[in-house]
Design a protein around this motif. Structure first.
Motif, PDB file in Angstrom:
ATOM      1  N   PHE A   1       0.831  -1.211   0.000  1.00 39.79           N
ATOM      2  CA  PHE A   1       0.000   0.000   0.000  1.00 39.79           C
ATOM      3  C   PHE A   1       0.864   1.259   0.000  1.00 39.79           C
ATOM      4  N   GLU A   2       1.998   1.164   0.696  1.00 40.09           N
ATOM      5  CA  GLU A   2       2.896   2.304   0.781  1.00 40.09           C
ATOM      6  C   GLU A   2       3.610   2.544  -0.550  1.00 40.09           C
ATOM      7  N   ASN A   3       4.069   1.454  -1.203  1.00 42.25           N
ATOM      8  CA  ASN A   3       4.720   1.582  -2.509  1.00 42.25           C
ATOM      9  C   ASN A   3       3.807   2.233  -3.524  1.00 42.25           C
ATOM     10  N   ALA A   4       2.503   1.939  -3.415  1.00 45.80           N
ATOM     11  CA  ALA A   4       1.534   2.490  -4.360  1.00 45.80           C
ATOM     12  C   ALA A   4       1.147   3.917  -3.988  1.00 45.80           C
ATOM     13  N   LYS A   5       1.685   4.416  -2.854  1.00 47.53           N
ATOM     14  CA  LYS A   5       1.326   5.727  -2.308  1.00 47.53           C
ATOM     15  C   LYS A   5      -0.175   5.800  -2.026  1.00 47.53           C
ATOM     16  N   PHE A   6      -0.770   4.639  -1.738  1.00 50.28           N
ATOM     17  CA  PHE A   6      -2.188   4.558  -1.379  1.00 50.28           C
ATOM     18  C   PHE A   6      -2.311   4.918   0.102  1.00 50.28           C
ATOM     19  N   VAL A   7      -1.396   4.350   0.906  1.00 47.71           N
ATOM     20  CA  VAL A   7      -1.270   4.736   2.312  1.00 47.71           C
ATOM     21  C   VAL A   7      -0.074   5.677   2.392  1.00 47.71           C
ATOM     22  N   ILE A   8      -0.281   6.838   2.966  1.00 52.24           N
ATOM     23  CA  ILE A   8       0.795   7.833   3.026  1.00 52.24           C
ATOM     24  C   ILE A   8       0.976   8.333   4.457  1.00 52.24           C
ATOM     25  N   GLY A   9       2.066   9.040   4.685  1.00 44.31           N
ATOM     26  CA  GLY A   9       2.326   9.605   6.004  1.00 44.31           C
ATOM     27  C   GLY A   9       1.351  10.721   6.339  1.00 44.31           C
TER      28      GLY A   9
ATOM     29  N   ASN B   1      -5.746   9.942  -7.073  1.00 49.70           N
ATOM     30  CA  ASN B   1      -5.122  10.551  -8.244  1.00 49.70           C
ATOM     31  C   ASN B   1      -4.892   9.428  -9.258  1.00 49.70           C
ATOM     32  N   PRO B   2      -4.478   9.738 -10.486  1.00 51.03           N
ATOM     33  CA  PRO B   2      -4.367   8.672 -11.498  1.00 51.03           C
ATOM     34  C   PRO B   2      -3.476   7.511 -11.064  1.00 51.03           C
ATOM     35  N   ILE B   3      -2.395   7.797 -10.327  1.00 52.32           N
ATOM     36  CA  ILE B   3      -1.493   6.715  -9.922  1.00 52.32           C
ATOM     37  C   ILE B   3      -2.183   5.778  -8.935  1.00 52.32           C
ATOM     38  N   VAL B   4      -2.834   6.362  -7.932  1.00 54.26           N
ATOM     39  CA  VAL B   4      -3.513   5.547  -6.916  1.00 54.26           C
ATOM     40  C   VAL B   4      -4.645   4.746  -7.553  1.00 54.26           C
ATOM     41  N   ILE B   5      -5.371   5.382  -8.469  1.00 54.04           N
ATOM     42  CA  ILE B   5      -6.488   4.686  -9.114  1.00 54.04           C
ATOM     43  C   ILE B   5      -5.972   3.525  -9.975  1.00 54.04           C
ATOM     44  N   THR B   6      -4.847   3.739 -10.659  1.00 53.22           N
ATOM     45  CA  THR B   6      -4.247   2.645 -11.430  1.00 53.22           C
ATOM     46  C   THR B   6      -3.916   1.468 -10.523  1.00 53.22           C
ATOM     47  N   PHE B   7      -3.370   1.783  -9.348  1.00 52.46           N
ATOM     48  CA  PHE B   7      -3.059   0.726  -8.382  1.00 52.46           C
ATOM     49  C   PHE B   7      -4.331  -0.012  -7.975  1.00 52.46           C
ATOM     50  N   VAL B   8      -5.386   0.734  -7.660  1.00 51.88           N
ATOM     51  CA  VAL B   8      -6.639   0.107  -7.209  1.00 51.88           C
ATOM     52  C   VAL B   8      -7.201  -0.802  -8.306  1.00 51.88           C
ATOM     53  N   VAL B   9      -7.171  -0.311  -9.569  1.00 51.67           N
ATOM     54  CA  VAL B   9      -7.663  -1.133 -10.677  1.00 51.67           C
ATOM     55  C   VAL B   9      -6.801  -2.405 -10.789  1.00 51.67           C
ATOM     56  N   GLY B  10      -5.473  -2.234 -10.703  1.00 49.01           N
ATOM     57  CA  GLY B  10      -4.570  -3.387 -10.756  1.00 49.01           C
ATOM     58  C   GLY B  10      -4.845  -4.365  -9.634  1.00 49.01           C
ATOM     59  N   LEU B  11      -5.118  -3.820  -8.451  1.00 53.15           N
ATOM     60  CA  LEU B  11      -5.400  -4.661  -7.276  1.00 53.15           C
ATOM     61  C   LEU B  11      -6.672  -5.489  -7.497  1.00 53.15           C
ATOM     62  N   MET B  12      -7.695  -4.841  -8.050  1.00 50.48           N
ATOM     63  CA  MET B  12      -8.954  -5.543  -8.283  1.00 50.48           C
ATOM     64  C   MET B  12      -8.789  -6.614  -9.364  1.00 50.48           C
ATOM     65  N   ILE B  13      -8.095  -6.249 -10.460  1.00 49.80           N
ATOM     66  CA  ILE B  13      -7.880  -7.227 -11.541  1.00 49.80           C
ATOM     67  C   ILE B  13      -7.111  -8.432 -11.006  1.00 49.80           C
ATOM     68  N   THR B  14      -6.022  -8.163 -10.259  1.00 48.82           N
ATOM     69  CA  THR B  14      -5.212  -9.260  -9.727  1.00 48.82           C
ATOM     70  C   THR B  14      -6.030 -10.111  -8.751  1.00 48.82           C
ATOM     71  N   SER B  15      -6.857  -9.459  -7.920  1.00 49.28           N
ATOM     72  CA  SER B  15      -7.709 -10.213  -6.983  1.00 49.28           C
ATOM     73  C   SER B  15      -8.624 -11.167  -7.729  1.00 49.28           C
ATOM     74  N   ILE B  16      -9.273 -10.647  -8.774  1.00 50.15           N
ATOM     75  CA  ILE B  16     -10.210 -11.481  -9.538  1.00 50.15           C
ATOM     76  C   ILE B  16      -9.467 -12.663 -10.164  1.00 50.15           C
TER      77      ILE B  16
ATOM     78  N   LEU C   1      -1.235  -0.554 -17.730  1.00 52.22           N
ATOM     79  CA  LEU C   1      -2.144   0.521 -17.317  1.00 52.22           C
ATOM     80  C   LEU C   1      -1.376   1.773 -16.913  1.00 52.22           C
ATOM     81  N   ALA C   2      -0.151   1.567 -16.398  1.00 51.27           N
ATOM     82  CA  ALA C   2       0.622   2.693 -15.859  1.00 51.27           C
ATOM     83  C   ALA C   2       1.323   3.495 -16.946  1.00 51.27           C
ATOM     84  N   ILE C   3       1.438   2.925 -18.159  1.00 48.82           N
ATOM     85  CA  ILE C   3       2.193   3.623 -19.217  1.00 48.82           C
ATOM     86  C   ILE C   3       1.655   5.038 -19.496  1.00 48.82           C
ATOM     87  N   PRO C   4       0.326   5.201 -19.725  1.00 48.30           N
ATOM     88  CA  PRO C   4      -0.157   6.574 -19.980  1.00 48.30           C
ATOM     89  C   PRO C   4       0.080   7.517 -18.810  1.00 48.30           C
ATOM     90  N   ILE C   5       0.026   6.987 -17.576  1.00 44.99           N
ATOM     91  CA  ILE C   5       0.255   7.844 -16.417  1.00 44.99           C
ATOM     92  C   ILE C   5       1.692   8.340 -16.396  1.00 44.99           C
TER      93      ILE C   5
END
Lengths: 248, 201
Positions: A162-170, A182-197, A217-221
Motif C-alpha cells: 500500500f505504501e509503494n503504491a502511495k495509497f497509504v501515506i504519512g 489521483n491517477p497513480i492511486v487509481i491505477t493501483f486500485v484497478v490493478g489490485l482488483m484485476i489481480t484479486s479477480i 495501465l501505468a504507461i499513460p500515467i
C-alpha cells in the motif's frame, strides 16, 4: 503420478524428504518457472533500490548494483540447488538502511569497515548454522508465536504494498493516512482488483499477469505525470542512463 | 575487494556486528518461518523444511555480500508471491536467481515495471500470509496475547525483528506469571536476553 516424467525431473530440486506423491507439493516445470518469474518480479526492485540506499553510505552506485545482482543471483541459485526451497535470498531491505543510516552515517563507521562487519557476521552465521544453533533457535520458538510471525509479516508486506503504491501515506496527526485519489492511486486500485479477480478465479500465473497488466495501465500515467524514477513510458529511459553514469 | 577485515574487528565494532547479527538473524529466521508456515513448506515434524541447509545458504549470502560490496543478504518475504503461484521446489529460486543476472547490464530496463505494478502482488500476498492467524489459540489468552503483540508490532514498528522481540518477551513474562514453566525453555530465555541487549544497543 510417479510415472509423470516432469515430476521425476523435478525431483532433483525437491526437498529430500518430501514424498513424490504428496498432493500438497504437486507441481510441474511450467508452474515452477512461472513461480520463479513471479518471485523475481516481486524482488527485483532491490537491484535499483539497494544501490540508491547504500549511496547514502558513500558507496558508488554502479558497483553496489553489480554486487546486489551477484549476491542475489548466487544466493538464490544456491538456495534452489542446495536447500531446494522456493525462497529468494538477496540483500535485505531494512538491513541496507541499517547499514547506511545507522552504522555508516549514524555511528560514523567507514563503509569499508562496515562491509568487514557484514563479512564477519556472515562467518558467525555460517558457524552457528553448521553447529545447528540457528535450527535450535527456530525450534525454540513456540508454535503460537510462529503463526503470529507469519501473520505479522503478512500485514507488513501488505502495508509495504500500500505504501509503494502511495495509497497509504504519512500523516502528521495520525501517523498514517490515505492518499487523495489521483491517477497513480487509481491505477493501483484497478490493478489490485484485476489481480484479486485473477487469483480468486485461480488463473495460472495470476500474480504475474496482474503485474504486467498494471504495468501496461501505468504507461499513460508515466507520460502524463513524468515520474521517471518509478514510472516511465515502457522504453529504457535515457535520463536514467545518464543518472547512472553520473553517479558511478 | 574493498572490505576492511581487520578494522571491522576492533572492539568498538562489536556492537555494530552484534546489531547486524541480531537483525539479520531474526529477519531471516522469521522470513523462513513465515513463508514456511503460510505455504506449508514444512517437514513431517512441522518444522520449516530443509531448515539447516537454507540457513547455511542465508549465512553464505551475508558473507559474500561483504566481499562483493553490499549490505547483508537475507531470505525474501516476497518469495511468497511465487509460492502462491504454485512454486514448491528449488527450481523456483533457481529461475528467479538466473533472471537477476542480465540486469547487471540492463538495469535501466527495470524502471519499465513501476512500483505500483508490483504493489497489488504484495498486498494480495499479505492476504495469503494471514492464513496461519486461524491457528492462534485466540480463546487461550496466555497464547493469544503474546502472539497478538508479536503480530501487530511487525507492521507498526516497520520491523520483523521488533515484532518478534516483543512477542518473545511478553510470551516469557505471561507464561512464567501464570506458572506455565514448561512452555518456556532455556533457549527462549537466552533469546530473551539477547533481545533485551538488542533493544539497548
Amino acid at each position: 503420478m510417479k510415472s509423470n516424467s516432469q515430476f521425476d525431473y523435478l525431483s532433483r530440486f525437491r526437498p529430500r524428504f518430501v514424498g513424490h506423491d504428496g498432493a500438497r507439493d504437486r507441481t510441474d516445470l511450467r508452474t515452477e518457472i512461472i513461480a520463479g518469474m513471479t518471485t523475481f518480479l516481486a524482488t527485483m526492485y532491490i537491484i535499483v533500490v539497494n544501490p540508491s540506499i547504500l549511496k547514502a553510505a558513500g558507496m558508488p552506485f554502479s558497483a553496489v548494483l553489480t554486487a546486489t545482482v551477484l549476491v542475489s543471483a548466487v544466493s538464490s541459485i544456491a538456495m534452489g540447488l542446495y536447500a531446494r526451497n522456493p525462497i529468494v535470498v538477496a540483500p535485505g531491505m531494512g538491513l541496507n538502511a541499517f547499514f547506511a543510516y545507522s552504522v555508516v552515517v549514524g555511528m560514523g563507521v567507514k563503509w569499508e569497515t562496515a562491509l568487514g562487519a557484514v563479512f564477519w557476521s556472515g562467518i558467525v552465521f555460517i558457524i552457528l548454522s553448521v553447529f545447528n544453533v540457528r535450527n535450535m533457535i527456530v525450534k525454540a520458538i513456540p508454535k503460537q508465536l510462529r503463526f503470529a510471525i507469519a501473520s505479522g509479516i503478512g500485514l507488513f508486506i501488505a502495508f509495504i504494498g500500500f505504501e509503494n503504491a502511495k495509497f497509504v501515506i504519512g500523516n502528521q496527526a495520525t501517523i498514517v493516512g490515505i492518499s487523495k485519489m489521483n491517477p497513480i492511486v487509481i491505477t493501483f486500485v484497478v490493478g489490485l482488483m484485476i489481480t484479486s479477480i485473477l487469483i480468486v478465479k485461480r488463473v495460472k500465473g495470476a500474480i504475474l499477469v496482474g503485474i504486467f497488466t498494471t504495468t501496461l495501465l501505468a504507461i499513460p500515467i508515466g507520460r502524463l505525470y513524468g515520474d521517471a524514477s518509478s514510472i516511465n513510458a515502457g522504453i529504457p529511459d535515457t535520463r536514467y542512463l545518464e543518472r547512472l553514469s553520473f553517479t558511478s | 575487494m574493498k572490505l576492511d577485515l581487520i578494522g571491522s574487528l576492533k572492539l568498538a565494532m562489536f556492537p555494530v556486528i552484534f546489531a547486524m547479527l541480531f537483525t539479520d538473524m531474526f529477519d531471516s529466521l522469521s522470513t523462513f518461518i513465515g513463508v514456511a508456515e503460510a505455504a506449508e513448506l514444512v517437514d513431517e515434524k512441522g518444522e520449516p523444511r530443509e531448515l539447516k541447509r537454507s540457513l547455511i545458504v542465508d549465512a553464505i549470502s551475508t558473507t559474500i555480500a561483504g566481499v562483493f560490496g553490499s549490505s547483508p543478504g537475507t531470505a525474501y518475504i516476497e518469495s511468497a508471491t511465487g509460492v502462491e503461484e504454485g512454486g514448491r521446489t528449488g527450481l523456483t529460486s533457481i529461475t528467479a536467481g538466473v533472471l537477476f543476472l542480465p540486469f547487471m547490464f540492463l538495469s535501466p530496463l527495470l524502471s519499465i515495471i513501476p512500483s505500483i505494478a508490483t504493489a497489488p502482488a504484495l498486498v494480495l500476498v499479505g492476504a495469503f500470509m494471514m492464513r496461519p492467524v486461524l491457528r492462534i489459540n485466540w480463546a487461550k489468552l496466555d497464547d493469544a496475547i503474546p502472539a497478538f503483540l508479536g503480530m501487530i508490532l511487525i507492521p507498526l514498528t516497520y520491523s520483523i525483528t521488533q515484532g518478534i522481540i516483543w512477542g518473545f518477551i511478553s510470551w516469557t513474562i505471561v507464561k512464567l506469571a501464570v506458572g506455565k514453566r514448561t512452555e518456556v525453555n532455556w533457549m527462549l530465555i537466552a533469546i530473551d536476553c539477547f533481545s533485551i541487549l538488542a533493544l539497548i544497543v
